[in-house]
Design an enzyme around this catalytic site. Sequence first.
Site, short mmCIF file in Angstrom:
data_model
loop_
_atom_site.label_atom_id
_atom_site.label_comp_id
_atom_site.label_asym_id
_atom_site.label_seq_id
_atom_site.Cartn_x
_atom_site.Cartn_y
_atom_site.Cartn_z
N LYS A 114 -3.79 -0.29 2.63
CA LYS A 114 -2.92 -0.58 3.76
C LYS A 114 -3.28 0.28 4.99
O LYS A 114 -3.08 -0.15 6.12
CB LYS A 114 -1.46 -0.34 3.40
CG LYS A 114 -0.94 -1.06 2.15
CD LYS A 114 -0.83 -2.55 2.35
CE LYS A 114 0.00 -3.26 1.28
NZ LYS A 114 -0.52 -3.17 -0.09
C1 LIG Z 1 -0.57 -4.17 -1.04
C2 LIG Z 1 -1.43 -3.92 -2.20
C3 LIG Z 1 -2.03 -4.98 -2.90
C4 LIG Z 1 -1.77 -6.42 -2.55
O1 LIG Z 1 -2.25 -6.77 -1.28
P1 LIG Z 1 -1.73 -8.10 -0.57
O2 LIG Z 1 -2.31 -8.07 0.78
O3 LIG Z 1 -0.22 -7.97 -0.54
O4 LIG Z 1 -2.15 -9.24 -1.39
C5 LIG Z 1 -2.90 -4.66 -3.93
N1 LIG Z 1 -3.13 -3.40 -4.28
C6 LIG Z 1 -2.56 -2.36 -3.65
C7 LIG Z 1 -2.85 -0.97 -4.12
C8 LIG Z 1 -1.70 -2.58 -2.58
O5 LIG Z 1 -1.15 -1.55 -1.95
#
Ligand SMILES: *Cc1c(COP(=O)(O)O)cnc(C)c1O
Length: 466
Positions: A114
Amino acid sequence: MRYRSTRGDLTADAPNFSDILLAGLAGDGGLYMPESWPKISAQTFREWRTLSYADLTAEVISLFSEGAIDRDTLRDMARDAYAGFDHAAVAPLCEVEQDLFSLELFHGPTLAFKDMAMQMLGRLFDHVLTQRNQKVTIVGATSGDTGSAAIEACRGRERLSVVILHPKGRTSEVQRRQMTTVPDDNILNIAVEGDFDTCQDMVKALFADTTFRDEVSLSAVNSINWARIAAQIPYYVRAALALGAPDREVSFSVPTGNFGNVLAAWAARQMGLPIRRLCIGSNRNDILTRFLIENDMSVRTVEPSLSPSMDIQVSSNFERLLFELLDRNPTRCAAIMKEFRETGRMAVPHDAWTRMKDVFDGMTLSDEQTSEAMRHFYSESLYLADPHTAIGLAVGKRFQEPGIPMVAAATAHPAKFPDAVFAATGIKAALPPHLADLFERPERYDTMSSQLAGIQDAVRTHIRRH
Ligand SMILES: *Cc1c(COP(=O)(O)O)cnc(C)c1O
């Protein structure tokens, strides 16, 4: 570049990149999409091979921000955003098995992918709000990683008040502490009694109350915000270029929850990146893989798993792909989404589903299989993967084709989920130095039930204080 909603026609006052950055969700409840896909030529891709990660980011985002934010401004922002990462390559590729690569997206401040988009987003918000002399209140729902990444990207920024809702007791302790130990007074954390979908529903309800929305100038940094998707495209481009694109095809495997990360890969493909297959990994909350395998998009209750950031049943960003699969027909898209909201079941036309399967594969891993995958990659390659990354790698391995590099998105650092990693491998993953004292820092958060009026009051009080 102009934007349109997945649920409405192109309008004369079509918003630009800065407008949709601040708005998040479209007024009709749909998601913003660029009016057309920018195309990148093979020649341009070849020229991009020598760019740094930050400079490549500026090139990619500038295609979406044309007419709103120029490339030089983006370049300054990106250089600043990625300077704080603890790896010189920003998003390094590691070959875990022959032609199976881990694309490490967890070298930012909160140890999850993120940060890749959020560090840009905080700076984009600051830039546009300063230009317009405005302030906004950012509300977001998090299953764990979005919240800390948003807080880290926005902390201390004068023009931003931030309110993050997380499901009480459903995030890992590291995830919770990364949010609740940030002392800046523009940050408010609320633990909601419920699961992630409850939190996401609360955020949607806050936006749906237009009086409240205007009163506090609501804005979102959830993955429904197009700018976030745009900022996730560069690492797919970077990885593919490093492995021989545009002169060679590459496949990606992405552990998926809200469908934002893999949608960014799909966008890169629309723009001309030679991506062969996109593989989606799920835990037992497998609405997306069920959909891929048997055209069954029906909501079940969310169950906790070893990969909590994917404990989601309503993948908001799927609406964007649906819109494309319906040949960008907003009326049909709005009707299907309405039915989904009312019945918990989405009837996707057979031809649209078939077109999705032309590009996507999907697979579900149980918690036992996830642990087994962590064990496997550690024992075979001394590669320590967190549960989300392990799902990505295992799914990638399953769908590998000879001669085509398979790149799995490594979405979190193993130290973010130390208990699961230890149980599977016997290895204690250490937090990097900047977080070493996380468990000694004081926490600060409110606990609330999922009642709209109460949460609205908490938001009002917070922005008055800040
Ligand atoms: C947010 C997240 C995901 C999923 O990503 P999306 O964009 O919601 O599909 C997978 N792994 C981790 C560690 C995340 O923080």
